[in-house]
Design an enzyme around this catalytic site. Sequence first.
Site, PDB file in Angstrom:
ATOM      1  CB  CYS A   1      -0.887  -0.015   1.240  1.00 32.89           C
ATOM      2  SG  CYS A   1      -1.759   1.542   1.481  1.00 32.89           S
TER       3      CYS A   1
ATOM      4  CD  GLU B   1     -24.776  -1.389  24.776  1.00 36.80           C
ATOM      5  OE1 GLU B   1     -23.885  -2.250  24.769  1.00 36.80           O
ATOM      6  OE2 GLU B   1     -24.539  -0.169  24.641  1.00 36.80           O
TER       7      GLU B   1
ATOM      8  CB  CYS C   1     -11.128  -4.730  22.126  1.00 37.95           C
ATOM      9  SG  CYS C   1     -11.870  -3.459  23.138  1.00 37.95           S
TER      10      CYS C   1
END
Length: 454
Positions: free
Chosen positions: A71, A332, A407
Amino acid sequence: MNKNDIIELNITSLTSDGDGVGRAGETVFFVPNTAVGDTALVRVLKVKKNIAYGRVESIVTPSSDRIEPDCPVSLSCGGCVYRHISYEAELGAKRQKVIDAVTRIGKLDGSLVRDIVPSPRADGYRNKAMIPVGLNRAGEAVMGFYARHSHNIMPCIDCRLSPDIFNRITADFYGFIKERPGLIYTPAYRRGIRHLYLRYAESTGDVMVCVVAGAKRFEGDTELFDSLTEKYSAIKSIAVNINPDDTNVILGKKTYTVYGDDHITDTLCGLSFDISPQSFYQVNRAQAERLYSIAADYADLSGSETLLDLYCGTGTIGLSMADKCRALIGVEIIPEAIDNARRNAAQNGIANARFICADATAAADRLRAEGIRPDVVVVDPPRKGLTPELIDTIAGMNPDRVVYVSCDPATLARDLAIFTDKDYTLKEITPADMFPRTSHVENVALITRKLTSH
Ligand code: SAH
């Protein structure tokens, strides 16, 4: 050592952000775009006590991990940090990052970190792209990606991480805006266009195009949208999201559907999910299915359990396990996500699920006070991880297993250490590469209760 000096450096490890690390005497150097095993000539950019930051001037001896980046903007774009090393080397670096966090931060056994699960695809895996539109110094339209640590747009309309259809639509959109730079948002023209936002439902091939702009209409909009839908039958929804505010937040509150449906529909783990511009959806669908199947293995449900899914988003993890438990409770904080979760349950015929819109720590505390005793708890918090109070409440509810989807390896390691100080043991951690070429790595950890009886 002074700024702008050039020194020769051996790169011996990588930071958790993917920068190369090397030593010159007492000084530890951080150098982006290098690989373990490189010998490089490095320009000194900044020195602070025993820490310095540098930029590669040239490679003297390349690492055997090196590959030719495919790239043209990869060295300056803020997205990919591993495009100059092989995918195998990247996977090794990511697993090491998890082991480092687990041993250094959590003071836990690094051998509990299993092999990393590679992504089925390392390119073209993203089903979501938000491409900023702006003006360069010459007043010309640019579209691309923010450069590392900045808000300057690096021109790039052909991202390797996006599916081909995103790049084709982006090229057409760029053709439109290049002719009309006056339509672009500036602090002085707040009605202008700011982002092209694309989403893709891989299972159906359906595409959503959303233009983020300061106002609902812009000159030439009808012709642009007509030409896009004529050319791409995959486009099933076009929307305009309104954001006139001077803010870094990309999406504004109001979205108008100007063509087709207000959502596209994808399948994940055999269930169908509606994706609208505002709703959260895993960006690497094929790898999300692998991640959820590891989480399901760890949850080890037999049909009789109560499952608590904290930080459930649109309900995807819990709903994918709902047929294997007696009752599912999802929690949530975002109201729209909870609406989606309820609709997702209904349209998949799932009747044993209920969803609570609240802060996870507060909701868990309330559920515990009500006498709810989940057998399995799944947590999937944002990067900052869990609160100590929530870990306390979860442990107090005595679940047999806690499945921690994370994460951020650093906050995961911190939280695992707190669980192991209570009646819980870390069984294993499986890293999964959800975001190839970037520095991020996802993990699933299995935590089990030490005593077998309540
Ligand atoms: N499990 C989901 C979403 C994970 S992302 C999936 O796999 O798709 C993390 C979610 O936590 C987001 O939806 C975010 O809105 C939610 N969240 C953030 N802070 C929260 C809090 N304090 N309490 C409950 N949910 C929260």
